[in-house]
Scaffold this active site. Structure first.
Site, PDB file in Angstrom:
ATOM      1  N   CYS A   2       0.780  -1.232   0.000  1.00 13.51           N
ATOM      2  CA  CYS A   2       0.000   0.000   0.000  1.00 13.51           C
ATOM      3  C   CYS A   2       0.815   1.287   0.000  1.00 13.51           C
ATOM      4  CB  CYS A   2      -0.977   0.018   1.179  1.00 13.51           C
ATOM      5  SG  CYS A   2      -1.856  -1.524   1.425  1.00 13.51           S
ATOM      6  N   LEU A  51      -2.972  -2.360  -1.669  1.00 14.17           N
ATOM      7  CA  LEU A  51      -2.611  -3.566  -2.391  1.00 14.17           C
ATOM      8  C   LEU A  51      -2.959  -4.711  -1.453  1.00 14.17           C
ATOM      9  CD1 LEU A  51      -1.222  -4.968  -4.812  1.00 14.17           C
ATOM     10  CD2 LEU A  51       0.935  -4.790  -3.556  1.00 14.17           C
ATOM     11  N   SER A 377      12.837 -11.657  -2.102  1.00  8.97           N
ATOM     12  CA  SER A 377      14.074 -11.242  -2.749  1.00  8.97           C
ATOM     13  C   SER A 377      15.274 -11.521  -1.851  1.00  8.97           C
ATOM     14  CB  SER A 377      14.002  -9.742  -3.075  1.00  8.97           C
ATOM     15  OG  SER A 377      15.276  -9.219  -3.404  1.00  8.97           O
TER      16      SER A 377
END
Length: 611
Positions: A2, A51, A377
């Site tokens: 977000c 999101l 990641s």
């Protein structure tokens, strides 16, 4: 994940300012493509772009709650990985929950512990709480600075946002960049709190900023500390593995599709293998994605930074862990596309001049987003475990400056001629970097009785963890959120950072190589090729056609007397444009990238430059 923003005004009624708040929110639509929400009270207006990752139906924001003494409103960006345990603790203290979201856990945690909730969170987060009981705004940022957060004091209160562009959308803000802002752009350092834009500040990692009618107050709730490391080699390797198992387990939690980013190096391969091992018992495969360049493997030429291409190692790992793998292959035209560069500069709000490193990351994330919403990641392992080659360079170890600058020739390398000579003299980047280095070293935590060598290696690690890594984390956040992708960074879990930071250098290199602890902790789940591979940074295209296209675009700008030439060294750029494409070296390409980036930045923001 977000994006958040807000406006606090202790004198004026903000209930008539909804349009301005909406404009601030719209600048971050890419950060939150799933939903938008605002809450406008008399003295506080808060906005949110969502999101959706956890509790898709129940995590809407802003999230409000009423108490007998006043209303509280929270806007939150990020993920709290220990929210399940915290929810259980809060229930034991009498709190009732209406959703399954980590957002509500943070809000209830604030009700229980106030700003002290920050110390209890494990995750990546940036959030703001308007506390109507005391007319107070609290801004909190995670320990490592994974999620961004900025603020801009005004005469009557403060503006804040996940990105500068949200704050710049408010008419109260002057679009001005002063000398310190320019220094931040061109010195390749990270001054804590510097947001480039005049009057704007970055909430520093591990910091709480509160704003009330008496002004702005800051409190550091976490910083790296020096403690004695008592574990031996075997115990240390075991502890690192235990931490990584727990971290990856927590960070795989998601209600939407997830994947891993795989480069074929030790860092990303370790995360990929750990994720695959965690998912296998439930019959799930891990999805992996890698960036590659057309013809890179076949035509690869080793250099001082990269000895081997990534492709073969990527495929070794994918086959070893049986991931569902996809290569994202980019050609020079895609990398040099002006619209891609425009999107990358807009995402970062500043012209960093990293060119294909930014553009390829943006294109990778954009492609990944078509398949997944969450990615893990291997970012930051080099800073934590000591992976860069310059950690082992005697010249760098002896240098009285930031290690990465010493490794690349410092501020006097040819690439530093990119600035207009008059501007360069005014900015005095050499003096600025020297002062920032002194300030950084003055913060260094040390142990009594530590040897001079051990102290120097602790210093190099500290500088990477408090300066260099923040540049990379900001890049990662901006490029990923520009396409609505949440990228999680397991190596930035503060428990792992604290533990490894205090391991002696002899332990960090116990096998005579870089990142010994990480290699030892994960060798059993990796292919031998990756365990033995020498460190290779994020890939960059070697195709001379890319350099030629940069020269063509820069040449066109030179014919228009582009405003960027008021900041940059026109002679140096003209030389870069006329150099044969096959002879364009890293410094020359950097000059071209900077020119193109600065041109776009000036067009997008039209800042007032005041030196």
């Amino acid at each position: 994940m977000c994006g958040i923003c807000g406006w606090i005004d202790f004198r004026n009624d903000l209930e008539q300012q909804r349009d301005t708040l909406d404009a601030m929110c719209r600048t971050m639509a890419c950060r939150g493509p799933d939903a938008s929400g605002t809450s406008v009270l008399r003295h506080a207006a808060l906005g949110h772009r969502r999101l959706a990752i956890i509790d898709l139906p129940g995590g809407a924001q802003p999230m409000n709650t009423r108490t007998p003494d006043g209303e509280l409103c929270l806007v939150y960006s990020g993920e709290t990985y220990n929210f399940t345990e915290l929810r259980g603790e809060l229930r034991g203290r009498g709190h009732h929950f209406e959703t399954d979201s980590d957002t509500e856990v943070v809000l209830r945690g604030y009700l229980e512990w106030g700003e002290g909730v920050a110390e209890r969170l494990n995750g990546m987060y940036a959030f703001a709480v308007w506390d109507g009981r005391a007319d107070k705004l609290t801004l909190v940022r995670d320990r490592m600075g994974i999620k961004p957060l900025y603020y801009y004091p005004t005469d009557n209160g403060v503006l804040f946002g996940s990105e500068p562009k949200a704050i710049l959308a408010n008419p109260l803000v002057e679009h001005r960049v002063d000398a310190d802002g320019l220094r931040e752009l061109f010195a390749l350092t990270k001054q804590p709190g510097n947001a480039v834009w005049s009057g704007m500040h970055e909430v520093e990692p591990g910091t709480v900023v509160t704003v009330d009618r008496d002004g702005t107050h800051r409190r550091t709730y976490w910083r790296l500390a020096a403690t004695e490391h008592t574990d031996g080699t075997e115990a240390t390797v075991t502890k690192v593995r235990e931490l990584l198992d727990d971290i990856v387990d927590r960070q795989l939690v998601s209600d939407v599709a997830r994947c891993v980013l795989l480069s074929g190096g030790l860092d990303s391969s370790a995360i990929t293998a750990l994720a695959a091992r965690r998912l296998a018992p439930s019959g799930q495969d891990v999805r992996s994605f890698a960036v590659d360049f057309l013809g890179q493997t076949e035509n690869f030429v080793s250099d001082s930074l990269r000895e081997t291409p990534d492709g073969p190692y990527v495929h070794d790992v994918a086959e070893h862990v049986r991931s569902r793998h996809r290569d994202i292959v980019l050609d020079p035209q895609m990398l040099a596309d002006p619209e891609v560069r425009r999107a990358a500069v807009a995402a970062r709000d500043v012209p960093m001049g990293l060119g294909d490193l930014d553009n390829s990351l943006y294109l990778l994330f954009k492609s990944v987003r078509e398949h997944s919403t969450v990615a893990l990641s291997g970012e930051s392992a080099d800073e934590i475990f000591g992976g860069y080659k310059w950690f082992f360079d005697p010249h760098v170890r002896e240098a009285e400056t930031f290690p990465w600058l010493a490794a690349f020739g410092g501020l006097h390398s040819p690439g530093r001629e990119i600035l207009d000579p008059t501007l360069a003299e005014q900015l005095d980047l050499t003096g600025y970097v020297a002062e920032e280095y002194r300030r950084a070293v003055s913060e260094l935590p040390t142990l009594e009785g530590e040897s001079a060598f051990e102290r120097k290696m602790r210093e190099i690690s500290y500088l990477h963890l408090t300066r260099f890594v923040r540049i990379l984390l900001d890049r990662k956040d901006r490029m990923s959120m520009a396409v609505g992708l949440e990228v999680r960074v397991p190596f930035c879990d503060h428990r792992l950072v604290e533990y490894v930071f205090n391991a002696p250098w002899a332990l960090k290199t116990y096998d005579g190589r870089e990142k010994s602890l990480l290699r030892g902790a994960t060798a059993d789940i990796l292919p031998r090729s990756v365990v033995d591979r020498v460190k290779s940074p994020y890939p960059s295209t070697q195709d001379p056609n890319y350099a030629a296209e940069l020269q063509r675009q820069a040449g066109e700008l030179l014919r228009t007397d582009d405003p960027a030439l008021s900041l940059l060294n026109e002679r140096w750029i003209r030389e870069a444009v006329t150099t044969p494409a096959e002879q364009v070296d890293a410094d020359t390409r950097n000059a071209l990238e900077r020119f193109l980036d600065v041109s776009i930045w000036l067009e997008q923001h039209n800042p007032e430059i005041k030196v």
